[in-house]
Design a protein around this motif. Sequence first.
Motif, PDB file in Angstrom:
ATOM      1  N   ARG A   1       0.862  -1.183   0.000  1.00 47.00           N
ATOM      2  CA  ARG A   1       0.000   0.000   0.000  1.00 47.00           C
ATOM      3  C   ARG A   1       0.895   1.229   0.000  1.00 47.00           C
ATOM      4  O   ARG A   1       1.929   1.241   0.655  1.00 47.00           O
ATOM      5  CB  ARG A   1      -0.887   0.042   1.239  1.00 47.00           C
ATOM      6  CG  ARG A   1      -2.034  -0.904   1.167  1.00 47.00           C
ATOM      7  CD  ARG A   1      -3.115  -0.593   2.191  1.00 47.00           C
ATOM      8  NE  ARG A   1      -3.955  -1.764   2.288  1.00 47.00           N
ATOM      9  CZ  ARG A   1      -4.409  -2.280   3.402  1.00 47.00           C
ATOM     10  NH1 ARG A   1      -4.151  -1.711   4.555  1.00 47.00           N
ATOM     11  NH2 ARG A   1      -5.148  -3.355   3.392  1.00 47.00           N
TER      12      ARG A   1
ATOM     13  N   GLU B   1      -4.244  -6.749  10.470  1.00 44.84           N
ATOM     14  CA  GLU B   1      -3.078  -6.417   9.666  1.00 44.84           C
ATOM     15  C   GLU B   1      -2.001  -5.718  10.488  1.00 44.84           C
ATOM     16  O   GLU B   1      -2.292  -4.939  11.381  1.00 44.84           O
ATOM     17  CB  GLU B   1      -3.454  -5.455   8.535  1.00 44.84           C
ATOM     18  CG  GLU B   1      -4.452  -5.988   7.554  1.00 44.84           C
ATOM     19  CD  GLU B   1      -4.855  -4.950   6.509  1.00 44.84           C
ATOM     20  OE1 GLU B   1      -5.351  -5.378   5.457  1.00 44.84           O
ATOM     21  OE2 GLU B   1      -4.677  -3.737   6.735  1.00 44.84           O
TER      22      GLU B   1
ATOM     23  N   TYR C   1       2.055  -3.845   9.463  1.00 41.18           N
ATOM     24  CA  TYR C   1       2.669  -3.226   8.293  1.00 41.18           C
ATOM     25  C   TYR C   1       4.182  -3.164   8.461  1.00 41.18           C
ATOM     26  O   TYR C   1       4.676  -2.860   9.538  1.00 41.18           O
ATOM     27  CB  TYR C   1       2.127  -1.803   8.098  1.00 41.18           C
ATOM     28  CG  TYR C   1       0.623  -1.761   8.137  1.00 41.18           C
ATOM     29  CD1 TYR C   1      -0.137  -2.019   7.008  1.00 41.18           C
ATOM     30  CD2 TYR C   1      -0.034  -1.510   9.345  1.00 41.18           C
ATOM     31  CE1 TYR C   1      -1.522  -2.018   7.066  1.00 41.18           C
ATOM     32  CE2 TYR C   1      -1.420  -1.507   9.404  1.00 41.18           C
ATOM     33  CZ  TYR C   1      -2.162  -1.758   8.260  1.00 41.18           C
ATOM     34  OH  TYR C   1      -3.535  -1.767   8.316  1.00 41.18           O
TER      35      TYR C   1
ATOM     36  N   VAL D   1       1.728  -5.044   3.582  1.00 41.79           N
ATOM     37  CA  VAL D   1       0.641  -5.416   4.479  1.00 41.79           C
ATOM     38  C   VAL D   1       0.829  -6.882   4.873  1.00 41.79           C
ATOM     39  O   VAL D   1       0.899  -7.761   4.011  1.00 41.79           O
ATOM     40  CB  VAL D   1      -0.734  -5.222   3.796  1.00 41.79           C
ATOM     41  CG1 VAL D   1      -1.858  -5.628   4.729  1.00 41.79           C
ATOM     42  CG2 VAL D   1      -0.887  -3.784   3.332  1.00 41.79           C
TER      43      VAL D   1
END
Length: 117
Positions: free
Chosen positions: A4, A22, A24, A78
């Motif tokens: 992302r 999630e 990151y 992610v």
Amino acid sequence: MALRTFLPGEVMFRQGDAANGEAYLVHEGTVEVRRRVDGEERVLRTLGKGDLLGEVALFRAAPHSATAVATERLTVLVIPAERLEEMIRANPDLAIALIRQLARMAAGEDSSAGPGE
């Protein structure tokens, strides 16, 4: 795993948002981790390439305890909760690094709610 991208000033997640299963990993760019305290937003730390964020909300099964805002063009990988658990089980060095970070946070040595909470 998906990538992302966020533009400078764009919010990845806000304090109080659900973790959505999630975490990151910062691939490129930087992100500020901020927390609202007594009505004032404070920068807890700035994260860059290789830093993990959002994992504390997953481990606590709770909402994010901080807001993450891109300070420059930001690309993150992610990592779904299940995949993060697999990575931790398969990589003892990663597990120890996360335990050390969490211990520092619990001791108040690192004021962030998580490397990227």
